[in-house]
Design an enzyme around this catalytic site. Structure first.
Site, PDB file in Angstrom:
ATOM      1  N   SER A 201      74.627  62.645  40.327  1.00 18.26           N
ATOM      2  CA  SER A 201      75.990  63.078  40.078  1.00 18.26           C
ATOM      3  C   SER A 201      76.501  63.789  41.322  1.00 18.26           C
ATOM      4  O   SER A 201      75.747  64.032  42.260  1.00 18.26           O
ATOM      5  CB  SER A 201      76.006  64.037  38.899  1.00 18.26           C
ATOM      6  OG  SER A 201      75.275  65.184  39.247  1.00 18.26           O
ATOM      7  N   LYS A 202      77.765  64.117  41.306  1.00 19.66           N
ATOM      8  CA  LYS A 202      78.380  64.808  42.454  1.00 19.66           C
ATOM      9  C   LYS A 202      77.581  66.056  42.832  1.00 19.66           C
ATOM     10  O   LYS A 202      77.424  66.383  43.992  1.00 19.66           O
ATOM     11  CB  LYS A 202      79.817  65.230  42.118  1.00 19.66           C
ATOM     12  CG  LYS A 202      80.790  64.098  42.246  1.00 19.66           C
ATOM     13  CD  LYS A 202      81.656  64.261  43.506  1.00 19.66           C
ATOM     14  CE  LYS A 202      82.120  62.934  44.056  1.00 19.66           C
ATOM     15  NZ  LYS A 202      82.814  62.112  43.069  1.00 19.66           N
TER      16      LYS A 202
END
Ligand code: GLU
Length: 432
Positions: A201-202
Site C-alpha cells: 500500500s502507499k
C-alpha cells in the site's frame, strides 16, 4: 540460430512506476542481458482518459535512472488500426461477433495448460466467461487483446510479468490460438507483499520510484534490493551489482513464493552501496543529489565534497542523511544541541586556548599532526584526551557524535577549526 529472443515490459501510464512494476522491468532486463534478447518497452496507453504524460515521463525517467535501458519503444495508442484489423479477422472467421457496438471474442471452452518457467505446469479447467470483449464500443482495444496482438507481432518470445496476470493467461492463449499466433513462454513473478504480509500500500513501499530517488536511495541499491525480491545469487551474497547479477541470472531460479517488502533491508543495502562507492563516484552522486535539494553552498569544491563524503560514508543509510549529519561541514549557523549541555558544563577555556595557539602555529594541518598536538595539550593540562575531545567535538559540529575528530578537523581545515574553537571559548566565557 532460430529467431532472436525478445522480452517486453508493458507499463500502463496511468500511474507512476512503483516497486512492483520496477521489479518486473528489472527481471525482463536481466533476462535480456543474460540471453542477449531484445528488451522492448511497450507503453499500454489504450485508456486514453487515464493515461497521462506525467506518468509516462516518470516511468521512462525512472527506468533510465535505474539503468534499465530498452532497445525499442512502442505505444499502443498509435497501433489502434492494427488491433481493429486483427479483430476484423476474427469477425471474418466467425470467432468474434459485434455486440452493442463492441467486438466480442466467442470461444469454445477447452482445458488450458501452460508451462510457466517459474511455477511449472498451470492448468485451467474452466474460465469465468465464454466471451471476451476485444474492441470496446469506443473503438479502443481491451488490455488482453492489444497485449496478444502486440506480443505476437513484435515477436515477443518470453512474457515475464507479475503473478496477478496468471488469470489473464488462459484467455490470452485462446486469442493467440484463434489468430494462429505462436504462443510465447510465460514466467509469472511472485507477488511483493507489504511487511505485514498484506497487499503493498502507499504506506508500505508502494511509492513511486522517483520518491525513492528523492529520498536518497542509489539506483544500484534499489535494483540490488528489487533483485532479491524473488531471486538471489546462489552463494547467499546480498550485495551484488546489476552486471554480475545479469550473468548469474536464470529465470528458473526465481522463487515461487511471495516476497515481503522491507524498508530496513533496503536501507541496509543502500548503506552498503554507499560504503563501497569510490570517493569520486560518491562525490559526484552526492553533488547531484544535494543540488537537487538545494543544499550545497555555491562554489563548493569537488575535492572538499569528496573528503566530507569520505568522512561520512560509513554512517549513511541514505544520501539524505548526509544533509543533517554533514551540515556543519558546509555551514556555520548550527547551535550546540541540548544534549551536549553536560559536556559543556566543564569550562576548559584555558586548555582550549592553548590548543588554538598550538594549532595556529601548525604548517601542515593533517590528522596525524593534529592528533599529536591534541594529545600533548591534554597531557600538559593533566586531562584525559576524551575530556577535551568531547567539548571540541561539540564546538566543531554542534553534536555529541560524529566521525573521528582528527579526520574531521583535517577536512574542515585550520581556519574553520580555529574559528569554531573561538566560538567555544566565547561560549564558556559569556556563560560565567
Ligand atoms: N499493462 C499491464 C500491466 O501494467 C501489462 C501486463 C502484461 O505484462 O501483460 O500490468
Amino acid at each position: 540460430m532460430s529467431k532472436g529472443l525478445k522480452v517486453r515490459f508493458a507499463p500502463s501510464p496511468t500511474g507512476f512506476l512503483h516497486i512492483g512494476s520496477a521489479r518486473t522491468a528489472l527481471f525482463n532486463w536481466l533476462f535480456a542481458k543474460k540471453y542477449n534478447a531484445s528488451f522492448i518497452l511497450r507503453i499500454e496507453d489504450t485508456d486514453l482518459k487515464r493515461s497521462r504524460d506525467e506518468f509516462l515521463n516518470e516511468i521512462m525517467d525512472s527506468l533510465r535512472w535505474l539503468g534499465l535501458r530498452w532497445d525499442e519503444v512502442y505505444y499502443q495508442s498509435r497501433r489502434f488500426d492494427l488491433y481493429r484489423e486483427y479483430a476484423q479477422k476474427l469477425l471474418d472467421n466467425n470467432k468474434a461477433a459485434r455486440e452493442d457496438g463492441a467486438i466480442v471474442f466467442k470461444y469454445q471452452f477447452e482445458k488450458i495448460e501452460f508451462n510457466d518457467l517459474i511455477r511449472g505446469g498451470i492448468e485451467f479447467s474452466e474460465l469465468p466467461r465464454e466471451s471476451e470483449v476485444l474492441i470496446k464500443s469506443d473503438g479502443t482495444p481491451t488490455y488482453s487483446f492489444a497485449c496478444c496482438v502486440d506480443d505476437a507481432l513484435l515477436g515477443i518470445t518470453h512474457v515475464i510479468r507479475g503473478e496477478d496476470h496468471i488469470p489473464n493467461t488462459p484467455k490470452q492463449i485462446l486469442i493467440y490460438k484463434a489468430l494462429g499466433f505462436e504462443i510465447p513462454q510465460f514466467a509469472h513473478l511472485p507477488m511483493i507483499l507489504s511487511p505485514e504480509g498484506g497487499k503493498m500500500s502507499k504506506r508500505f513501499g508502494a511509492t513511486a520510484i522517483k520518491q525513492y530517488k528523492a529520498d536518497g536511495y542509489l539506483p544500484q541499491a534499489l535494483t540490488n534490493y528489487l533483485l532479491l525480491l524473488g531471486w538471489s545469487p546462489k552463494d547467499d551474497r546480498e550485495i551484488i551489482g546489476l552486471k554480475e547479477a545479469a550473468s548469474l541470472f536464470d529465470i528458473k531460479d526465481v522463487n515461487k513464493t511471495a516476497a515481503a517488502f522491507s524498508l530496513e533491508k533496503l536501507d541496509w543495502i543502500n548503506s552498503e552501496h554507499i560504503k563501497n562507492m569510490p570517493a569520486q563516484a560518491l562525490g559526484e552522486c552526492l553533488k547531484e543529489y544535494l543540488e537537487s535539494r538545494d543544499f550545497l553552498p555555491e562554489n563548493t569544491k569537488k575535492d572538499y565534497l569528496e573528503s566530507v563524503a569520505e568522512l561520512f560514508k560509513t554512517r549513511l543509510r541514505k544520501l539524505s542523511d548526509f544533509i543533517s549529519r554533514a551540515y556543519f561541514c558546509f555551514y556555520d549557523d548550527y547551535s550546540f544541541s541540548p544534549e551536549t549541555r553536560d559536556i559543556l558544563n566543564r569550562d576548559l577555556s584555558p586548555e582550549t586556548k592553548i590548543l588554538s595557539e598550538r594549532f595556529s602555529g601548525l604548517e601542515s594541518f593533517d590528522k596525524m599532526i593534529i592528533e599529536k598536538e591534541f594529545r600533548a595539550v591534554a597531557q600538559d593540562a593533566g586531562l584525559k584526551v576524551r575530556d577535551l575531545v568531547h567539548p571540541v567535538r561539540v564546538a566543531l559540529s554542534g553534536g555529541k557524535v560524529g566521525p573521528g575528530l582528527f579526520e574531521t578537523m583535517e577536512v574542515l581545515g585550520k581556519e574553520r577549526v580555529l574559528a569554531r574553537l573561538k566560538r567555544l571559548i566565547d561560549y564558556w566565557q559569556n556563560k560565567g
